[in-house]
Structure formats: C-alpha cells, structure tokens
Design a protein around this motif. Sequence first.
Motif, PDB file in Angstrom:
ATOM      1  N   ASN A 133      57.110  97.008  47.098  1.00 40.62           N
ATOM      2  CA  ASN A 133      57.436  97.954  48.178  1.00 40.62           C
ATOM      3  C   ASN A 133      56.198  98.666  48.710  1.00 40.62           C
ATOM      4  O   ASN A 133      56.311  99.665  49.429  1.00 40.62           O
ATOM      5  CB  ASN A 133      58.476  98.989  47.721  1.00 40.62           C
ATOM      6  CG  ASN A 133      59.757  98.341  47.244  1.00 40.62           C
ATOM      7  OD1 ASN A 133      60.236  97.385  47.842  1.00 40.62           O
ATOM      8  ND2 ASN A 133      60.307  98.847  46.141  1.00 40.62           N
ATOM      9  N   ARG A 134      55.011  98.177  48.330  1.00 38.91           N
ATOM     10  CA  ARG A 134      53.755  98.674  48.911  1.00 38.91           C
ATOM     11  C   ARG A 134      53.080  97.517  49.641  1.00 38.91           C
ATOM     12  O   ARG A 134      53.328  96.350  49.346  1.00 38.91           O
ATOM     13  CB  ARG A 134      52.810  99.210  47.832  1.00 38.91           C
ATOM     14  CG  ARG A 134      53.350 100.363  47.006  1.00 38.91           C
ATOM     15  CD  ARG A 134      52.368 100.769  45.922  1.00 38.91           C
ATOM     16  NE  ARG A 134      51.144 101.322  46.476  1.00 38.91           N
ATOM     17  CZ  ARG A 134      50.876 102.631  46.544  1.00 38.91           C
ATOM     18  NH1 ARG A 134      51.749 103.520  46.086  1.00 38.91           N
ATOM     19  NH2 ARG A 134      49.736 103.059  47.059  1.00 38.91           N
ATOM     20  N   ASP A 135      52.191  97.856  50.560  1.00 37.95           N
ATOM     21  CA  ASP A 135      51.456  96.808  51.276  1.00 37.95           C
ATOM     22  C   ASP A 135      49.957  96.967  51.078  1.00 37.95           C
ATOM     23  O   ASP A 135      49.163  96.590  51.934  1.00 37.95           O
ATOM     24  CB  ASP A 135      51.790  96.844  52.767  1.00 37.95           C
ATOM     25  CG  ASP A 135      51.417  98.171  53.423  1.00 37.95           C
ATOM     26  OD1 ASP A 135      50.915  99.081  52.719  1.00 37.95           O
ATOM     27  OD2 ASP A 135      51.626  98.303  54.645  1.00 37.95           O
ATOM     28  N   MET A 162      49.170  85.888  40.912  1.00 41.80           N
ATOM     29  CA  MET A 162      48.856  87.012  41.791  1.00 41.80           C
ATOM     30  C   MET A 162      50.116  87.467  42.512  1.00 41.80           C
ATOM     31  O   MET A 162      50.885  86.641  43.016  1.00 41.80           O
ATOM     32  CB  MET A 162      47.779  86.638  42.809  1.00 41.80           C
ATOM     33  CG  MET A 162      46.415  86.388  42.205  1.00 41.80           C
ATOM     34  SD  MET A 162      45.141  86.150  43.486  1.00 41.80           S
ATOM     35  CE  MET A 162      43.705  85.842  42.450  1.00 41.80           C
ATOM     36  N   PHE A 163      50.290  88.791  42.590  1.00 46.25           N
ATOM     37  CA  PHE A 163      51.450  89.410  43.228  1.00 46.25           C
ATOM     38  C   PHE A 163      50.963  90.478  44.188  1.00 46.25           C
ATOM     39  O   PHE A 163      49.997  91.186  43.922  1.00 46.25           O
ATOM     40  CB  PHE A 163      52.339  90.047  42.155  1.00 46.25           C
ATOM     41  CG  PHE A 163      53.520  90.815  42.705  1.00 46.25           C
ATOM     42  CD1 PHE A 163      54.734  90.181  42.938  1.00 46.25           C
ATOM     43  CD2 PHE A 163      53.419  92.172  42.986  1.00 46.25           C
ATOM     44  CE1 PHE A 163      55.827  90.884  43.434  1.00 46.25           C
ATOM     45  CE2 PHE A 163      54.496  92.885  43.481  1.00 46.25           C
ATOM     46  CZ  PHE A 163      55.710  92.243  43.714  1.00 46.25           C
ATOM     47  N   GLY A 164      51.672  90.617  45.313  1.00 48.64           N
ATOM     48  CA  GLY A 164      51.347  91.678  46.259  1.00 48.64           C
ATOM     49  C   GLY A 164      50.568  91.151  47.442  1.00 48.64           C
ATOM     50  O   GLY A 164      50.790  90.032  47.908  1.00 48.64           O
ATOM     51  N   GLN A 206      61.475  83.475  40.138  1.00 51.32           N
ATOM     52  CA  GLN A 206      61.921  84.012  41.414  1.00 51.32           C
ATOM     53  C   GLN A 206      60.951  83.707  42.551  1.00 51.32           C
ATOM     54  O   GLN A 206      61.145  84.156  43.671  1.00 51.32           O
ATOM     55  CB  GLN A 206      62.113  85.526  41.294  1.00 51.32           C
ATOM     56  CG  GLN A 206      63.201  85.925  40.303  1.00 51.32           C
ATOM     57  CD  GLN A 206      63.210  87.416  40.032  1.00 51.32           C
ATOM     58  OE1 GLN A 206      62.917  88.219  40.909  1.00 51.32           O
ATOM     59  NE2 GLN A 206      63.548  87.800  38.807  1.00 51.32           N
ATOM     60  N   ASN A 207      59.899  82.948  42.241  1.00 47.66           N
ATOM     61  CA  ASN A 207      58.915  82.550  43.244  1.00 47.66           C
ATOM     62  C   ASN A 207      58.307  83.762  43.961  1.00 47.66           C
ATOM     63  O   ASN A 207      58.150  83.766  45.182  1.00 47.66           O
ATOM     64  CB  ASN A 207      59.538  81.587  44.263  1.00 47.66           C
ATOM     65  CG  ASN A 207      58.498  80.825  45.059  1.00 47.66           C
ATOM     66  OD1 ASN A 207      57.374  80.618  44.595  1.00 47.66           O
ATOM     67  ND2 ASN A 207      58.854  80.426  46.267  1.00 47.66           N
ATOM     68  N   LYS A 208      57.946  84.764  43.172  1.00 40.47           N
ATOM     69  CA  LYS A 208      57.396  85.986  43.747  1.00 40.47           C
ATOM     70  C   LYS A 208      55.877  86.070  43.630  1.00 40.47           C
ATOM     71  O   LYS A 208      55.284  87.067  44.067  1.00 40.47           O
ATOM     72  CB  LYS A 208      58.022  87.208  43.067  1.00 40.47           C
ATOM     73  CG  LYS A 208      59.477  87.440  43.448  1.00 40.47           C
ATOM     74  CD  LYS A 208      59.986  88.757  42.876  1.00 40.47           C
ATOM     75  CE  LYS A 208      61.391  89.059  43.354  1.00 40.47           C
ATOM     76  NZ  LYS A 208      61.888  90.357  42.819  1.00 40.47           N
TER      77      LYS A 208
END
Length: 474
Positions: free
Chosen positions: A313-315, A437-439, A78-80
Amino acid sequence: MKRREFLNAGLLAALGGTMASVGCSPVSSTGKKGFKGKAKNIIFLVSDGMSNGTLTMADLLLQRKEGRESRWMSLYRQNKVKHALMDTASADSLVTDSAAASSSWGGGIRVKNGSLNVGPNGLEHKPILQKFKEAGKAVGCVTTVPITHATPAGFCVNMKHRNMQEKIADKYLELQFDVMMGGGREYFDGTKREDGRNIFDDFKKRGFNVVQTKSEMELVEPGKPTLGVFSESGLPYTLDQKSDKELTQKVPTLAEMTSKAIALMSENSNGFVLQVEGGKVDWAAHGNDAGALLYDQIAFDEAVDVAIKFAENRDDTLVIITTDHGNSNPGLIMSSKVDAKFDLMQNFKHTNEWILTNIKRNDSPADVIERINYAQGYSITTDEAQILLNEYHSLDNDGLYNAYKLPFRQLAEIQEKYLSIYWSGMNHSGDFVELAMFGVETEALPPFVRNTDLHNYMLQAAGVDALVKVNTVS
C-alpha cells in the motif's frame, strides 16, 4: 600446474565469463533502463546460510503446525514478487563465506573470503550504507548474531578481515549510523576487548541511545542514533527463547527489532535503507541442528512479514529477500512414516545446542534419553545415547565449554531415523540461491544475477547513483 588446479582454473574462468554475460548485463550495462528512482526506502532481508531445503521445510512446518504458509512462499504462490536465482561465488572460491557475500552487495565487487570490501588488489570499495548515508538517507542493520559480524559489516565497513570485530565496533562509533541492533556485547563492554575499553560509554557520549534489553528498545524515541546490543554473542535460538520466559521478556525477536528500526528510520524525510539478517539460520546449519534451523527461519519469515506489511500500500519502498549462500543442504528425505517423523518438529521445546550443552560427562544413557525426550519428544536407544556420551569422555576441559567441539554431527546422524532430515555436511555450499523483490523498482530484475549486481541495482532503484559516483575510498 596440477591437473586439479588446471580444471579448477578453467571452471572458474568459464563461470566468470558466463555470469558476466548472463547475470550482469541486465543490471550493470543498461544504466538506468527500467529504473525510475522511486525506492525511497529499501529493506534488504538476508536469511544467512539458507539452503533451499531450509526454505521448503520451514514452509511445510508452518502449514502442518499452524495451517498457514510462510510469508516468503506466500509471495511466490500469490505471484506478488519478482524472483530470480543468484550466483554467490567470491573472488577466490566457488563457495563464499558471509564476509565476501555481503561485500558483493555492500561494495559491488567480489572479494576474497574473509575480507570486508577490500578487493584482491588491496583497494577499498566504499560500502553501500556509507553511500546511502551520504545521500541523506537513514541507514542501519539488525541481526540475530553479533552486530559486528560479517553480514552487517559487509554493508558498513572496510576491513581486511571479518575477525577484526573490535575494530568493526570502533568503526560503527565513527560512522554513526542510525540504527544498529543485534548481539555482540563482548565487543563493546570491555570484558573481552584487548584494550579493555567499555565503548558503550563512547557511544553515549556521541549522542547514541544505547539499549541492552527489549523493554529499553521499546522505549527509544526517534531523533538520535540507536545502538542495541542484547546478548554476549549471538542472540538465543528462537526455539530455546520461546521456552524461556526470562529470555522472551529480555531479548527482542528479529521481527521486533525490524519493526523498531523501521519506526525509528522512517522519520527521515529522505527515506531509509535497512539490512535485516537472520544470522543464526547459518549457525544452526553449521551445527546440523534441525530445530534451531527451522524455527529461526520462521523467525526470519516473521521479519519478512513486518517488511512486507510496511511496503504494501506504499509506492516508495523496495523489499529484497534473499540469502548469501546455502549451508549444509538439509532436506526432508523419503522414509517409512516420513510425515509423522517430520511432524515431531511441531512440538520441539529446545534445540540440539540446548541438549548438548546440558549433557555432563557423568550422565547415564538414561539421563541423555530423558533430556532428548523432554526437549524434542522422541526416545533414542541406549546405544545411541552411549555414542553421544563417549564423545564427552574424550573432550578436554576446553571442549566442555566450547560448543563447536560438542557432538553436533553425531546427534544429527542419530536424528535421521527419527526426523527423516538429512544433511550434506556442516559447511557452506556453492548453490545458486533464491532472490525475491517486492514493491517498487522490481521490474529490472532478470531471472539470473551475480551477487555483485545488487549493489548498483539498489543505488539505481533509489535514484541516488548519480550522487555517489565514487566507488572507492583512499
């Protein structure tokens, strides 16, 4: 100098120069470029000893058994995530052990295999969780092996050798990190410690919640540091645990420990840093135990899902997903009816370890055939069963109670024609490994890094590098 030594030295020098120019510069020499210090929380997930074949086969098994992708691979599809390859060498070898690998992240330097954040010159480098603790963050580790084992210890302590697990347990008492959960009761309860001390009592006196069952863990409330130790050594393999109602009720999964640790540490207004290790992926690879390997990789993937669900859904949260090194390089290899052979894995009840530890010297070949068929759903031949029994006849009494001496390799070789899963050996490999890495704060990740780059990456991503300038301890 011998020719082989000369060639090895030249190769090491060449690799060192290449990695310094390709891997380090995007993170180390650019300072804060690309970083905004927005990672209030960092969750660092390690599937210990995960070769690429392990990641692939776990995803294939989930697709064919449950009709879903692994969480890790779905992030790719999903290229996330930002992802890269990582060089894993240690200071003295192209093939690292877990202590040196974790120290590269924990202390930011390459150390010799076996060492924990103590450089080749004897200088101690402050571990990253101590730095984050000084910066006001909650910190901790959860694992499926002893909490004193090399990977969590590399984020936490300085120690000349990874085998000093009693002293590592003592150091955890001194450090008072917020959450430490896994196995390793033997290093805490006094039954096998050289000094005979039950240091669980010492942890309680210092204000810790000390829990030893899943239900006790679930009842813990925020406010005090927590030590959770749920088994004598490593936690049970996922495959065996799911087939045992008592173990399922008593021992938490890696995902459950991860969820609890996040719940406890997210109460800290300054955020938290958590290391999560699927340590028995590595143990299964050492044993060429395909069922143990893939189901523990899936259990690790469930912990990845917990971390991603917290971060999305967090930053303010960075999730890092990787491994410290490959191990035994397993793979699904072409053969007649390869799909049907691999599909046998869907109905496995038990691991090779469960099979081998329950075979007795006086068993007949028919007994061995019956046990394997019950545990994994296929029938080996009488001759193959006899090959395994011959190994038991040659074992001394110590060998009967020492899993490392049981015929894991012989069973894996027999299984090749039934499962079509093959192995390159029974030890660590020098592969470049997956890093995702995500986020927040993922933009600075280059396509290729050294393992040591992640130390400063985490500090800069969290914006605390200026607060923890001292990298060594006296």
